[in-house]
Scaffold this active site. Structure first.
Site, PDB file in Angstrom:
ATOM      1  CB  SER A 153       3.970  -1.679   3.878  1.00 16.84           C
ATOM      2  OG  SER A 153       5.012  -1.084   4.561  1.00 16.84           O
ATOM      3  CG  ASN A 167       1.431   0.806  -0.589  1.00 13.61           C
ATOM      4  OD1 ASN A 167       0.670   1.781  -0.548  1.00 13.61           O
ATOM      5  ND2 ASN A 167       1.942   0.254   0.487  1.00 13.61           N
ATOM      6  CD  GLU A 225      -3.381  -3.941  -0.046  1.00 12.71           C
ATOM      7  OE1 GLU A 225      -3.421  -3.840  -1.282  1.00 12.71           O
ATOM      8  OE2 GLU A 225      -2.372  -3.621   0.611  1.00 12.71           O
ATOM      9  CG  HIS A 275      -0.656  -3.582   4.130  1.00 12.07           C
ATOM     10  ND1 HIS A 275      -0.867  -2.873   2.975  1.00 12.07           N
ATOM     11  CD2 HIS A 275       0.338  -2.931   4.792  1.00 12.07           C
ATOM     12  CE1 HIS A 275      -0.017  -1.857   2.927  1.00 12.07           C
ATOM     13  NE2 HIS A 275       0.714  -1.868   4.023  1.00 12.07           N
TER      14      HIS A 275
END
Ligand code: NAI
Length: 671
Positions: A428, A499, A461, A449
């Site tokens: 991440s 994020n 992702e 991800h």
């Protein structure tokens, strides 16, 4: 032998009249993989209905059977694409009226009208079959009925409200319409929405013919169920429904279920009255912003799926997951639940065993029979030596977040993997290009991800590094689609898309807490805006150590420094997982005091809170993190739960001129 009857030039239906006088109307929408009830198929069906009425009068038609010509699926509902043309309530009323008149003609037909259903039959499709005299469905797993309209901010508008209550009684019918859930054929039969089940599509034809010949007719719900629609039972039930519904959705955000309950409360005692008043409540919902935005979300989900290339020869069947911790075990379990075979590797055999055991819950939810659960367990293979590496189609690494360890791992993985296998990291925070540095062909590595919890988060992702082979990115997206998730192809930048936009929003909210603002009020304001959970509660749920780490990667650590976040992390109070963070957690719930806040104050604060998220979403678009603004919105809605009824952060920004323009503290905190 069948006689083909020409009804002008039918494009979406095939209409034949056989020698026994049975008319067969087979819905097979031209140029489309699924049948939806758009304008043209409805007009053609009206012509068919006219021909059958005429045939019944002159005596050459003894009955009509409605079927689907598609291999999979009966009718997926009305054609959502055409909804956009209905911009005023009047236009909705004018579009609905002829369809309802046609359904009434079907219902009044003097000869039997039988629906023979195989595959999905939802929304307008279910409303159509409810107007038929008798409904036969296959027991097949794929045969499902349901009213998904609430998910689009509306409720059934082709008199399905009245007809479903007539067939299933008010409790079951309203529950189906309020939740939008899919209903299996056997449950639909128990409810009364379907009258007869047959074993396979092959026997449908025969059963339908028999139903016409013996003039089968469905009976409405038994008296005991129908009694519940009488006042005062109806008013009491409506009250309960409001209570249940408001636990799941706010009326100001999602009015459709509440308007349906109102309609039922006022008119549910009379079939005719319910029918007559349906359109008046339905039309305003159709043209509301909520419905428009929810339709947009539906289209966005289609766009995400379209990121996976069509017609790819490569089909992922075997997956190898390295790292059986929080993420790896759940990724493995999810792939197995999607039908794949998975080998799961970790340094510790105990961790593998624990990770495999934890998938039992997912499998028992997903698979209803023991045989299917056993098969799933057999497909999830403990592999401490990494034997699965050599024959896997997809290899996903989910080990500790350390660059040197991941670099060495991929050097080894590349040497053993099949040449066409996808090599992916679930990192991440590390750069894909850095992780790939020791590989012979660094362009092979992609990011896949996942979000935590894997089973619940719909988005994954797919990360393209600088120079990554495009074929690997495409295969990554195809794999994500194959496991039933939405892929979002994003560039390898810190935080990727989700994020990156979430962190400034959360950190600025935590900065407010540091400045002495009431965290409960902050969380309530975010929910008032439409977020599924407030940012402070979310930080506690994600884990404060993770938040601090993500903040650092994204250069936002200054906001946490010396603040409560830093103090909590260093004292080991990491949020929900340790029982205390910003909140104290009991039985999986944050303890809160009973407080009430002014609604306009909450609305203002809510808009301010999301400002950093929206401005970061704009920056991500400007930097090309994903291909276009729609994909930014799609990623943020499906990755963070951003208020779906608002249509996404950039859509919201465009609609509201960029949100509040007063140089708010939220923006200052985010920068
Ligand atoms: P974790 O600490 O729960 O699990 C990591 C596992 O990898 C441990 O069981 C460890 O024994 C094993 N492991 C370490 N080195 C290994 C090696 N060389 N070979 C085989 N196994 C090895 O970690 P978690 O949280 O599952 O994270 C894994 C990866 O996923 C990290 O890259 C993290 O950044 C990423 N990630 C984590 C999310 C989260 O919410 N926890 C969300 C999305 C991504």
């Amino acid at each position: 032998m069948k006689e083909t009857v020409l009804l002008g030039d039918l494009k979406d239906w095939r209409f034949t009249l056989d020698l026994e006088g049975i008319a067969w109307a087979v819905f097979d929408r031209e140029g489309e993989s699924a049948n939806s009830l758009g304008r043209r198929p409805l007009e053609e069906l009206m012509r068919i209905v006219g021909r059958v009425e005429e045939g019944a009068r002159i005596g050459d038609v003894l009955g009509l059977v409605i079927m689907s010509g598609k291999e999979k699926g009966f009718i997926v509902g009305a054609d959502i694409r055409e909804f956009e043309q209905l911009t005023t309530e009047q236009a909705v009323v004018e579009a609905v009226a002829p369809v309802n008149a046609m359904l009434d003609r079907i219902e009044r037909m003097p000869v039997p009208v039988i629906a023979a259903v195989h595959g999905v039959c939802v929304g307008g499709g279910l409303e159509l079959i409810l107007a038929c005299h008798y409904r036969i469905a296959t027991r097949d797993e794929s045969t499902k009925v349901g009213f998904p309209e609430v998910k689009l901010g509306i409720f059934p508008g082709f008199n399905g409200t009245a007809r479903s209550i007539r067939q299933a009684g008010p409790l079951a019918a309203m529950e189906a319409m309020l939740t939008g859930r899919m209903i299996s054929a056997s449950f639909a039969k128990r409810m009364g929405l379907v009258d007869q089940l047959v074993d396979s599509a092959g026997t449908l034809h025969w059963a339908a013919r028999k139903a016409v010949q013996s003039k089968r007719k469905s009976s409405p719900a038994p008296h005991s169920k129908a009694m519940l629609a009488k006042w005062p039972a109806r008013s009491f039930i409506a009250g309960k429904m409001r209570e249940e519904t408001s636990k799941k959705a706010r009326e100001e955000h999602y009015p459709a279920p509440f308007r349906l309950i109102d309609l039922f409360e006022r008119h549910g005692g009379s079939y005719e009255a319910m029918k007559a008043h349906e359109t008046a409540s339905f039309a305003p919902l159709m043209v509301s912003d909520t419905s428009r935005n929810l339709r947009r979300v539906f289209r966005l989900s289609e766009q995400l799926k379209a990121q996976a290339p069509k017609g790819l020869k490569w089909k992922p069947m075997r997956v190898h997951v390295i790292g059986a911790g929080t993420m790896g075990a759940d990724i493995a379990g999810w792939c197995v639940a999607s039908g794949m075979e998975v080998t799961l590797q970790d340094l510790s055999p105990e961790v593998i065993a624990k990770g495999i055991k934890a998938q039992g819950r997912l499998f028992s939810k997903r698979f209803k029979t023991k045989a299917l659960r056993d098969a799933a367990n057999a497909r999830l293979i403990a592999d401490p030596q990494g034997d699965g590496l050599t024959h896997a189609d997809v290899i996903i690494e989910a080990i500790v977040e350390r660059l040197d360890i991941k670099q060495n791992l991929f050097k080894d993985v590349e040497a053993k993997a099949k040449p066409d296998a996808v090599l992916a990291t679930n990192t991440s925070s590390l750069q894909i290009e850095e992780i790939a540095r020791l590989m012979q062909d660094p362009a092979r590595l992609i990011g896949i991800h996942f979000f935590n919890p894997v089973a619940q988060m719909p988005l994954v992702e797919v990360i393209r590094g600088e120079g990554t082979h495009e074929t690997d990115v495409e295969k990554g997206a195809a794999f994500v689609t194959a496991i039933g998730k939405f892929p979002l192809i994003a560039k390898s930048v810190p935080g990727f898309l989700v994020n990156r936009v979430l962190a400034p929003y959360m950190m600025s909210a935590l900065a407010r807490v540091d400045r002495g603002e009431d965290m409960q009020k902050i969380d309530e304001a975010a929910r008032t805006f439409g977020m599924p959970m407030g940012p402070v509660e979310l930080a506690d749920t994600v884990g404060l150590d993770v938040c601090a780490h993500v903040g650092k990667i994204l250069g936002l650590e200054a906001q946490g420094q010396g603040g409560r976040l830093e103090r909590l992390v260093s004292s080991g109070r990491l949020g929900k997982k340790t029982g205390e963070g910003f909140y104290v957690w009991k039985d999986g719930k944050a303890e809160k005091k009973v407080e009430t806040y002014g609604s306009s104050e909450l609305e203002r604060l809510g808009r301010e809170l999301v400002e950093p998220l929206i401005s970061e979403a704009q920056k991500a678009l400007d930097e090309g993190v994903v291909a276009n603004a729609d994909l930014v919105d799609a990623g943020v809605i499906f990755g963070t739960g951003f208020a779906p009824f608002r249509g996404g952060p950039l859509h919201y920004k465009a609609a509201h001129g960029g949100g509040p323009s007063s140089g708010s503290e939220a923006r200052a905190a985010a920068e």
